[in-house]
Design a protein around this motif. Structure first.
Motif, PDB file in Angstrom:
ATOM      1  N   ARG A 100     -17.354  -1.493  -3.109  1.00 12.39           N
ATOM      2  CA  ARG A 100     -16.647  -0.114  -3.701  1.00 12.39           C
ATOM      3  C   ARG A 100     -15.042  -0.409  -3.296  1.00 12.39           C
ATOM      4  NH1 ARG A 100     -16.726   4.901  -3.750  1.00 12.39           N
ATOM      5  NH2 ARG A 100     -15.767   4.897  -1.884  1.00 12.39           N
ATOM      6  N   ALA A 101     -14.087  -0.216  -4.410  1.00 15.42           N
ATOM      7  CA  ALA A 101     -12.744  -0.706  -4.206  1.00 15.42           C
ATOM      8  C   ALA A 101     -11.962   0.692  -5.160  1.00 15.42           C
ATOM      9  CB  ALA A 101     -12.618  -1.991  -4.827  1.00 15.42           C
ATOM     10  N   LYS A 102     -10.855   1.002  -4.456  1.00 18.61           N
ATOM     11  CA  LYS A 102     -10.079   1.707  -5.067  1.00 18.61           C
ATOM     12  C   LYS A 102      -9.146   1.263  -6.127  1.00 18.61           C
ATOM     13  CE  LYS A 102      -6.651   5.668  -3.635  1.00 18.61           C
ATOM     14  NZ  LYS A 102      -5.766   5.984  -2.856  1.00 18.61           N
TER      15      LYS A 102
ATOM     16  N   ASP B 164     -11.059   2.981   3.811  1.00 27.08           N
ATOM     17  CA  ASP B 164     -11.900   2.370   3.042  1.00 27.08           C
ATOM     18  C   ASP B 164     -10.967   1.194   2.235  1.00 27.08           C
ATOM     19  OD1 ASP B 164     -14.076   3.390   3.822  1.00 27.08           O
ATOM     20  OD2 ASP B 164     -14.433   4.674   2.279  1.00 27.08           O
ATOM     21  N   GLU B 165     -10.062   1.741   1.692  1.00 27.03           N
ATOM     22  CA  GLU B 165      -9.126   0.773   0.871  1.00 27.03           C
ATOM     23  C   GLU B 165      -8.673  -0.348   1.633  1.00 27.03           C
ATOM     24  OE1 GLU B 165      -5.842   2.851  -0.569  1.00 27.03           O
ATOM     25  OE2 GLU B 165      -5.680   1.533  -2.570  1.00 27.03           O
ATOM     26  N   LEU B 166      -8.143  -0.036   2.836  1.00 26.46           N
ATOM     27  CA  LEU B 166      -7.874  -1.315   3.575  1.00 26.46           C
ATOM     28  C   LEU B 166      -8.760  -2.282   4.055  1.00 26.46           C
ATOM     29  CD1 LEU B 166      -4.922   0.460   5.604  1.00 26.46           C
ATOM     30  CD2 LEU B 166      -4.588  -1.137   3.355  1.00 26.46           C
TER      31      LEU B 166
ATOM     32  N   TYR C 281       0.751  -1.233   0.169  1.00 30.86           N
ATOM     33  CA  TYR C 281      -0.003   0.011   0.006  1.00 30.86           C
ATOM     34  C   TYR C 281       0.849   1.183  -0.212  1.00 30.86           C
ATOM     35  CZ  TYR C 281      -4.215  -2.524  -0.210  1.00 30.86           C
ATOM     36  OH  TYR C 281      -5.228  -3.442  -0.674  1.00 30.86           O
TER      37      TYR C 281
ATOM     38  N   VAL D 193      -7.978   5.896   2.956  1.00 32.77           N
ATOM     39  CA  VAL D 193      -7.222   4.869   3.258  1.00 32.77           C
ATOM     40  C   VAL D 193      -7.845   3.760   3.789  1.00 32.77           C
ATOM     41  CG1 VAL D 193      -5.057   4.304   4.618  1.00 32.77           C
ATOM     42  CG2 VAL D 193      -4.949   6.239   3.199  1.00 32.77           C
TER      43      VAL D 193
ATOM     44  N   HIS E  60       0.635   4.195  -2.864  1.00 34.01           N
ATOM     45  CA  HIS E  60       0.229   5.755  -2.531  1.00 34.01           C
ATOM     46  C   HIS E  60       1.578   6.579  -3.169  1.00 34.01           C
ATOM     47  CE1 HIS E  60      -3.424   5.704  -0.412  1.00 34.01           C
ATOM     48  NE2 HIS E  60      -3.356   4.289  -0.324  1.00 34.01           N
TER      49      HIS E  60
ATOM     50  N   TRP F  90     -12.307   5.328  -7.401  1.00 27.73           N
ATOM     51  CA  TRP F  90     -13.475   4.552  -6.695  1.00 27.73           C
ATOM     52  C   TRP F  90     -14.363   3.834  -7.818  1.00 27.73           C
ATOM     53  CZ3 TRP F  90     -12.519   3.050  -1.695  1.00 27.73           C
ATOM     54  CH2 TRP F  90     -11.610   3.477  -0.918  1.00 27.73           C
TER      55      TRP F  90
END
Lengths: 109, 890
Positions: A72-74, B27-29, A48, B25, A52, A64
């Motif tokens: 929902r995912a990035k 939400d992502e994790l 991660y 962050v 970033h 998103w």
């Protein structure tokens, strides 16, 4: 066999993964593990921050989106700068590997 | 901390407004973990085991989160910086395009700004050098001058008082005393007169700078018999001794006495204007230390750390009261004053420079308002552009920023151009500035200049920009778009703003004009002063009669006699005289007079300037004798002592009777010498702007022995010639060398030089104010012209209609002229009011004229009105020549 990744290699592999198309962080980690026949384990603690970092550097963009399971995912996507960087890095990686191989597999002194 | 609802709809809402790195962050994790748990479950784990495994693999979630957020935020900051830089670049490019679109206006603006900022910078350079630049000494902020005062006017310090100050004060780390002294330096090159000072060794502990070579004085060297040591100034060290440090330890001859050189002071130890070339120890004897009524010392002090000027003043007042208790007779009307050393150095020039700086500031203000007027005019034609920007979604702040950038870019260009103006103007200032301004020689375009220029440029840019920017972003966008660029009518608020600016400009110009007229009239007053003698064709030179051949008063007198004989043999010479005090040239000591048969209260004894002169003095200088006789060649050693007094003294002491035949003694004679008054001479001004003071003239052969010490054995020779020519100074030197080649000459002047020097301060102010006023007048004229020209060009149609309806050309002409006249009248009224208030600051700089002198205001107002009308003429003519048919059809 488990392998420790040299510095910067993870970033190059992330770029490679995304060259197939947009993907979220979990998918990226999974793909690398699968493709390396689980020789490589991608730690979340490295993945991660790398994502970033690449994003702030402008090599990746994110957005998103909804997954096929309606979550929902990035999703990350290569920018054109990222694509250029990937090409340069994979080329120098291949060159390095080939050079190291030449040395290590030499049969005469 | 505010509890945040952990629901994604809320977060999405937040994210709509701004990116929330932390929530992203999270939400992502969270997604990552969920996905992992699902995959593990799919591979056959129980839900609980899957969760445990997922958590184990990800490790310290909150640490990871922090790392990611930190990375994101650094990226955001950089992006914001980049965006800002991009926007700035765009703004600057837009601004440059706008400026290039109207090259004439831009060029005029840059030139105006360059003049405004340049003038200010030049004055600032001078102000900085004289008033602001730090002194080179260690702890310069703690250095003071301590002076005695008598009835509020400053005097020197008595050696008795100084001794008590040192013993009794609590405020000072050190106190030093000194007195000026001159020596004949011989043995190296031609005989030379050097000025220096006798100083207590503490001087070098008070004004501290390490020596370039050798050392300063030890305390015990300030005792009689051991005081033959000398510290050289750096200037003397390099010029006379070739900058060779081996001079330290050698012996030099000062007034025929051997002195050992012990050290060399650094280059800027003594301010140039003091001209001290060397220092010798001041040996205060036991007798000196009991003298409380001779005030001849200059005292410097270094405050203890943390002691304020006010505290030091109080401390010294206490010390003075203690001294007064011991010496009541010597301390009548006496007090003490502690002054910062910088303030002391700047002296009278502080006020003058303040006034000039103020005037230069007015110029900058004028320049800015002029350009603001131009910008406003241009903005009118840009209303549509700005309205379109609004319509396309630019915020008000964005448009203000754009306009501010424009004015700052303009100011920056003006600032760069001003550097050239400033360096030229600074050189010019140095050339015309009075020579006596302290520390001015070090003024140049230096390190302090740039920050000042930058600050002035920024201020100018903001002043220029903020007003038009705020104005243009007010008002109705739609209306501006609908107007389709048609001229707005005269009652438009923007025109009111321009009118206000023009009125302000004229007012400022009037303030500067009155200043200039006041100085010009003051200069005329100075030029018409009658100094009491005939200055034309006079030359002077000062000679020092020091050394073993001139020990006694008789030897000095015979030396003077021989000098006079030699100089009067010159072919050009019509008359020759010797004097110890040269009017307009140097100061004269004053002495107390004790009149036969009259008693005065203590502190009220009459005093007079003391001069000892040759009998030919009155004739040579052209000073009429109004009563009795002049001195003559019979008034010599051994003859009855006589004296000539001036009218001021005669009037003061004998208002109703003849002073002839009255007698007095004076001058600290060891034996009382009664001198008889034989004549009364006309008053002479020793300082051009000061009223004549009471004076006594004693023939030099009868001068009291002590008086030669006051003048350190110097005398000034004055020669009257038919016409002064270039060779005269050389011939004068030759004539003196013919008497004694070891005599040093100095202060060689023609009376033209002296006159110029006496009026230089006023001339300096006059030149500057005249230049400022001319600049201001030009700017104001451009301003009023700009407003009217703009007005006419935008009212062509209205004028055409008026003419079509029967207005004559003459009426139209008058109409426009009246508009200009109204502005001018308003500005002149306002300016007069400002000038009446502010010109009070000029009071002390003017001679023979009040700052509120009505004629001056009339002259300045009239001149300004004439210029304003002239500036209106062209636009008015253009209005009157409008062809109604063409204008209405077009």
């Amino acid at each position: 066999m488990r392998v420790d990744l040299p510095q910067g290699t993870l970033e190059t592999m992330v770029l490679k993964t995304l060259s197939w198309g947009p993907m979220h962080g979990y998918g990226i980690g999974n793909w690398i593990e699968r493709t390396s026949n689980t020789a490589l384990t991608v730690e979340e603690g490295s993945l991660y921050p790398a994502l970033h970092r690449l994003e702030t550097r402008g090599w990746l963009e994110s957005e998103w989106r909804t997954t096929e399971n309606n979550r929902r995912a990035k999703y990350y996507r290569l920018t054109s700068e990222g694509r250029k960087q990937f090409r340069a890095q994979s080329k120098s990686w291949s060159h390095l590997v080939a050079s190291v191989a030449l040395v290590l597999e030499a049969t005469e002194p | 901390m505010i509890e945040r609802p952990n629901n994604s709809a809320w977060r999405r809402y937040l994210r709509f407004w701004r990116t929330d790195a932390r929530a992203d962050v999270d939400d992502e994790l969270a997604f990552h973990l969920e996905q992992r748990v699902r995959d593990l479950e799919a591979s056959g784990m129980s839900r609980a085991a899957a969760r445990h495994e997922a958590a184990r693999r990800i490790g310290d979630v909150s640490a990871l989160k922090n790392v990611c957020v930190a990375i994101d935020e650094s990226g955001t900051r950089r992006r914001e910086r980049e965006e800002w830089r991009d926007a700035l670049r765009t703004d600057v490019r837009t601004a440059l395009r706008q400026l290039a679109r109207s090259p004439v206006v831009t060029a005029v603006s840059i030139l105006t700004l360059a003049l405004g900022i340049g003038a200010n910078t030049a004055i600032f350079n001078v102000v900085y050098a004289v008033l602001l630049r730090p002194l080179p000494y260690a702890n310069a902020d703690r250095l003071v001058v301590v002076a005695e005062t008598q009835r509020d006017s400053r005097t020197g310090v008595g050696p008795g008082q100084f001794t008590e100050w040192v013993a009794r004060n609590r405020a000072f780390e050190s106190l030093s005393a000194e007195t000026g002294a001159t020596f004949n330096l011989s043995g190296v090159g031609p005989a030379q007169r050097v000025t220096g000072a006798m100083v207590t060794p503490s001087k070098f502990r008070t004004l501290v700078m390490p020596p370039v070579a050798g050392r300063y004085f030890a305390d015990e060297e300030a005792t009689p018999g051991r005081e033959h040591v000398v510290v050289l100034s750096y200037g003397l060290f390099t010029q006379q001794f070739g900058g060779d440090a081996r001079i330290v330890g050698r012996t030099i001859s000062l007034s025929e006495t051997p002195y050992i050189v012990v050290g060399v002071a650094p280059p800027d130890y003594a301010p140039e204007s003091y001209g001290e070339q060397l220092w010798v120890p001041l040996a205060l004897t036991a007798e000196h230390k009991t003298k409380f009524n001779e005030h001849w010392l200059l005292v410097y002090g270094k405050l203890k750390a943390g002691v304020s000027l006010a505290a030091a003043q109080r401390d010294m007042e206490r010390v003075t009261r203690e001294i007064a208790a011991l010496q009541p007779a010597s301390m009548i009307d006496r007090s003490v004053r502690v002054v910062g050393i910088r303030e002391d150095l700047a002296g009278d020039y502080e006020r003058q420079l303040g006034v000039l700086f103020g005037a230069a500031g007015l110029i900058l203000l004028l320049a800015c308002s002029n350009i603001a007027g131009l910008i406003l005019a241009r903005l009118t034609t840009r209303r549509r552009e700005i309205a379109v920007r609004f319509a396309l979604g630019a915020g008000r702040a964005r448009v203000v920023r754009l306009l501010l950038t424009e004015s700052l870019v303009l100011a920056a260009m003006g600032g760069v151009a001003s550097l050239a103006v400033a360096s030229g103007a600074t050189m010019l200032l140095l050339r015309i500035a009075p020579a006596s301004v302290p520390r001015l020689d070090q003024a140049d375009v230096g390190a302090a200049t740039l920050p000042f220029v930058i600050a002035a440029t920024l201020v100018a840019g903001l002043v220029l920009g903020i007003f038009p920017a705020l104005r243009s972003t007010r008002g109705d966008v739609q209306q501006a778009l609908r107007e389709s660029g048609r001229a707005s009518n005269a009652a438009n608020p923007r025109d009111r703003a321009r009118n206000t600016l023009v009125v302000g400009e004229i007012a400022l110009a009037l303030v500067l004009m009155t200043g200039a007229v006041l100085f010009v009239r003051s200069a005329r007053n100075l030029a018409s002063i009658d100094p009491g003698f005939d200055v034309r064709g006079l030359q002077s030179v000062r000679v020092s009669l020091a050394g073993s051949r001139y020990q006694s008063p008789a030897q000095i007198a015979s030396g003077i006699t021989r000098l006079l004989a030699s100089v009067s043999a010159l072919p050009q010479s019509r008359a020759v005289a010797a004097t110890t005090g040269l009017p307009l040239g140097n100061g004269v000591p004053d002495v107390q007079l004790h009149i036969a048969g009259r008693e005065f209260l203590a502190g009220q004894e009459p005093a007079a300037n003391f001069l000892s002169v040759s009998p030919t003095y009155f004739e040579t200088m052209g000073i009429p004798i109004v009563r009795g006789r002049a001195l003559n060649s019979n008034d010599r050693t051994g003859a009855p002592p006589v004296v000539v007094i001036n009218e001021a003294l005669a009037h003061h002491l004998w208002p109703n009777e003849s002073p002839l035949g009255k007698r007095f003694y004076c001058c600290q004679d060891t034996v009382r010498v009664w001198r008889e008054i034989v004549g009364v001479s006309r008053n002479v001004r020793h300082w051009l702007t000061a009223r004549p003071f009471a004076e006594i003239y004693v023939p030099y052969e009868q001068a009291p022995a002590a008086s030669w010490v006051w003048f350190s054995n110097t005398v000034t020779l004055v020669i009257r010639t038919e016409r002064s020519d270039a060779v005269l100074p050389l011939q004068l030197r030759a004539a003196i060398a013919g008497v004694d080649p070891s005599l040093p000459l100095f202060e060689q002047f023609s009376y033209d030089d002296l006159w110029r020097r006496s009026t230089s301060t006023n001339r300096f102010a006059m030149l500057l104010f005249t230049a400022f006023a001319a600049l201001a007048l030009t700017l104001a004229a451009i301003g009023i012209y700009g407003v009217l020209a703009y007005l006419v060009s935008h009212r062509t149609q209205e004028i055409a209609v008026r003419m079509a309806l029967g207005a004559t050309r003459r009426q139209v002409f008058t109409l426009i002229l009246r508009q200009g006249g109204t502005l001018a009248a308003g500005g002149i009224l306002l300016g007069t009011a400002i000038a009446v208030v502010s010109s009070r600051a000029l009071q002390q700089l003017l001679y023979g004229i009040e700052p509120t002198d009505p004629i001056t205001y009339a002259v300045a107002g009239f001149a300004l009105a004439a210029v304003a009308i002239a500036a209106c003429y062209v636009p008015a003519r253009r209005a009157a020549s409008v062809e109604p048919y063409n204008a209405l059809r077009g």
